[in-house]
Motif scaffolding. Structure first.
Motif, mmCIF file in Angstrom:
data_model
loop_
_atom_site.group_PDB
_atom_site.id
_atom_site.type_symbol
_atom_site.label_atom_id
_atom_site.label_comp_id
_atom_site.label_asym_id
_atom_site.label_seq_id
_atom_site.Cartn_x
_atom_site.Cartn_y
_atom_site.Cartn_z
ATOM 1 N N SER A 1 63.887 67.646 33.222
ATOM 2 C CA SER A 1 64.782 66.799 34.017
ATOM 3 C C SER A 1 64.454 66.837 35.513
ATOM 4 C CB SER A 1 66.244 67.188 33.774
ATOM 5 O OG SER A 1 66.666 66.772 32.500
ATOM 6 N N PRO A 2 64.468 68.003 36.160
ATOM 7 C CA PRO A 2 64.145 68.006 37.586
ATOM 8 C C PRO A 2 62.696 67.651 37.866
ATOM 9 C CG PRO A 2 64.430 70.246 36.787
ATOM 10 C CD PRO A 2 64.882 69.338 35.692
ATOM 11 N N ALA A 3 61.784 68.050 36.968
ATOM 12 C CA ALA A 3 60.376 67.707 37.172
ATOM 13 C C ALA A 3 60.195 66.198 37.157
ATOM 14 C CB ALA A 3 59.514 68.371 36.100
ATOM 15 N N ILE A 4 60.781 65.530 36.173
ATOM 16 C CA ILE A 4 60.706 64.075 36.079
ATOM 17 C C ILE A 4 61.343 63.426 37.310
ATOM 18 C CG2 ILE A 4 61.660 62.097 34.830
ATOM 19 C CD1 ILE A 4 61.290 63.832 32.257
ATOM 20 N N ALA A 5 62.492 63.925 37.710
ATOM 21 C CA ALA A 5 63.199 63.334 38.851
ATOM 22 C C ALA A 5 62.363 63.398 40.120
ATOM 23 C CB ALA A 5 64.537 64.046 39.057
ATOM 24 N N TYR A 6 61.775 64.554 40.402
ATOM 25 C CA TYR A 6 61.030 64.699 41.653
ATOM 26 C C TYR A 6 59.669 64.014 41.604
ATOM 27 C CZ TYR A 6 64.413 67.558 44.062
ATOM 28 O OH TYR A 6 65.539 67.978 44.711
ATOM 29 N N LEU A 7 59.023 63.988 40.446
ATOM 30 C CA LEU A 7 57.742 63.288 40.354
ATOM 31 C C LEU A 7 57.951 61.780 40.477
ATOM 32 C CD1 LEU A 7 55.992 65.354 37.548
ATOM 33 C CD2 LEU A 7 55.535 65.417 40.004
ATOM 34 N N ALA A 8 59.031 61.283 39.867
ATOM 35 C CA ALA A 8 59.337 59.861 40.009
ATOM 36 C C ALA A 8 59.660 59.528 41.465
ATOM 37 C CB ALA A 8 60.512 59.486 39.108
ATOM 38 N N ALA A 9 60.481 60.327 42.087
ATOM 39 C CA ALA A 9 60.850 60.081 43.480
ATOM 40 C C ALA A 9 59.640 60.158 44.401
ATOM 41 C CB ALA A 9 61.912 61.083 43.923
ATOM 42 N N ALA A 10 58.696 61.047 44.076
ATOM 43 C CA ALA A 10 57.506 61.233 44.910
ATOM 44 C C ALA A 10 56.526 60.082 44.793
ATOM 45 C CB ALA A 10 56.810 62.545 44.545
ATOM 46 N N MET B 1 57.855 73.380 39.226
ATOM 47 C CA MET B 1 56.826 72.738 38.412
ATOM 48 C C MET B 1 56.377 71.422 39.056
ATOM 49 S SD MET B 1 58.406 73.447 34.602
ATOM 50 C CE MET B 1 57.127 72.532 33.724
ATOM 51 N N ALA B 2 57.326 70.634 39.540
ATOM 52 C CA ALA B 2 56.974 69.388 40.223
ATOM 53 C C ALA B 2 56.161 69.668 41.479
ATOM 54 C CB ALA B 2 58.243 68.611 40.574
ATOM 55 N N MET B 3 56.514 70.725 42.199
ATOM 56 C CA MET B 3 55.773 71.097 43.399
ATOM 57 C C MET B 3 54.330 71.439 43.058
ATOM 58 S SD MET B 3 56.064 71.499 46.658
ATOM 59 C CE MET B 3 55.262 72.313 48.038
ATOM 60 N N GLU B 4 54.132 72.214 41.995
ATOM 61 C CA GLU B 4 52.768 72.565 41.585
ATOM 62 C C GLU B 4 51.988 71.318 41.175
ATOM 63 O OE1 GLU B 4 51.205 75.688 41.779
ATOM 64 O OE2 GLU B 4 52.991 75.905 43.025
ATOM 65 N N ILE C 1 46.755 69.700 48.101
ATOM 66 C CA ILE C 1 47.450 70.446 49.145
ATOM 67 C C ILE C 1 47.744 71.866 48.657
ATOM 68 C CG2 ILE C 1 49.617 70.616 50.447
ATOM 69 C CD1 ILE C 1 49.741 67.555 50.387
ATOM 70 N N GLY C 2 47.499 72.854 49.504
ATOM 71 C CA GLY C 2 47.900 74.221 49.198
ATOM 72 C C GLY C 2 47.088 74.870 48.088
ATOM 73 N N THR C 3 47.628 75.957 47.561
ATOM 74 C CA THR C 3 46.962 76.761 46.526
ATOM 75 C C THR C 3 47.844 76.800 45.292
ATOM 76 O OG1 THR C 3 45.981 78.161 48.244
ATOM 77 C CG2 THR C 3 45.959 79.004 45.981
ATOM 78 N N PRO C 4 47.433 76.157 44.208
ATOM 79 C CA PRO C 4 48.254 76.156 42.984
ATOM 80 C C PRO C 4 48.341 77.560 42.373
ATOM 81 C CG PRO C 4 46.597 74.406 42.941
ATOM 82 C CD PRO C 4 46.244 75.307 44.073
ATOM 83 N N LEU C 5 49.291 77.727 41.477
ATOM 84 C CA LEU C 5 49.535 79.022 40.828
ATOM 85 C C LEU C 5 48.578 79.257 39.663
ATOM 86 C CD1 LEU C 5 53.451 79.000 40.807
ATOM 87 C CD2 LEU C 5 51.996 80.656 42.011
ATOM 88 N N VAL C 6 47.296 79.077 39.904
ATOM 89 C CA VAL C 6 46.281 79.372 38.890
ATOM 90 C C VAL C 6 45.975 80.861 38.936
ATOM 91 C CG1 VAL C 6 43.943 78.912 38.074
ATOM 92 C CG2 VAL C 6 45.289 77.063 39.123
ATOM 93 N N GLY C 7 46.114 81.550 37.793
ATOM 94 C CA GLY C 7 45.886 82.988 37.771
ATOM 95 C C GLY C 7 47.041 83.807 38.304
ATOM 96 N N ARG C 8 48.165 83.143 38.571
ATOM 97 C CA ARG C 8 49.357 83.835 39.059
ATOM 98 C C ARG C 8 50.585 83.285 38.343
ATOM 99 N NH1 ARG C 8 50.134 82.496 44.852
ATOM 100 N NH2 ARG C 8 49.109 80.534 44.297
#
Length: 239
Positions: free
Chosen positions: A46-55, A205-208, A216-223
């Motif tokens: 739900s929040p992932a969909i909401a923020y990706l759609a808004a973005a 999750m949407a931020m990643e 942009i930035g460093t994704p949480l790969v390996g973390r």
């Protein structure tokens, strides 16, 4: 191929991104061109969909076989009381269209083992917010075969976690070993779950996803980023 120009309405809609250092028009164009699949339109979806759609993600796929239940409404914020008994994909798609008419929505039933590769192949990036290891393993295996980045979120009671599986990084089994079983992980219908928790983890999750799309930035790969809701603390664990 030249980037498609933003309409005046899109320029106003995305103005806070367009002036954001590191994002700007180039980053927003990457979002507009992206095809992202969200597996699970429940608490995390739900929040992932909401923020990706808004973005402004250009194409948003939503996969789920479930229907909206009244018990979902305590945390699955894109669904309404009027959506009870509707397919979650339909309810989520309506939400996206209302939120941002510039996003194309594609509805999928549950991702099954036989068709997982075919469905995922149409996307650049996958987010998994499902609640069983069985479904997570199907999605993770397909993403690995297709060399697609996978943003994975999980939660229980007051706690949650987010990580990214990407080509060249640790595998899904490094975080969720083969011996782990759904029988050992009671669902939220048994243990309960605090309402805002999916909002925290799904938003991360949407931020990643946005980081992966735009560079942009460093994704949480390996973390693995772990959130303790009771203590209000985040901890990062190396995989």
């Amino acid at each position: 191929m030249a980037s498609e120009a933003f309409s005046p309405e899109e320029t106003r809609r995305y103005s806070r991104h367009l002036v954001l250092k590191g994002m700007g028009g180039a980053g927003q164009q990457k979002l507009k061109a992206a095809r992202v699949l969200v597996v699970g339109a429940g608490g995390l979806g739900s929040p992932a969909i909401a923020y990706l759609a808004a973005a402004g993600v250009g194409t948003l796929g939503i996969a789920d076989s479930d229907s909206v239940a009244v018990s979902n409404l305590q945390r699955q914020v894109i669904h309404r009381t009027a959506d009870i008994d509707r397919a979650k994909t339909e309810s989520a798609a309506d939400f996206v269209r209302e939120r941002n008419p510039y996003v194309a929505v594609v509805e999928h039933p549950a991702i099954e083992g036989n068709d997982a590769d075919q469905v995922l192949a149409g996307y650049d990036l996958v987010l998994d917010g499902t609640d069983t290891l069985t479904s997570r393993r199907i999605v993770a295996a397909a993403a690995a075969r297709l060399r697609l980045p996978l943003v994975s979120g999980a939660m229980s009671m007051f706690d949650g976690q987010v990580t990214v599986f990407a080509p060249g990084g640790p595998s899904f089994e490094a975080v969720f070993p083969p011996e782990a079983d759904d029988a050992d992980l009671p669902g939220c219908e048994v243990t309960g779950i605090i309402g805002p928790l999916p909002g925290v983890i799904g938003s991360l999750m949407a931020m990643e996803a946005i980081k992966l799309i735009t560079g942009i930035g460093t994704p949480l790969v390996g973390r693995v980023l772990v959130y303790d809701g009771k203590r209000g603390e985040f901890t990062t664990l190396e995989v």
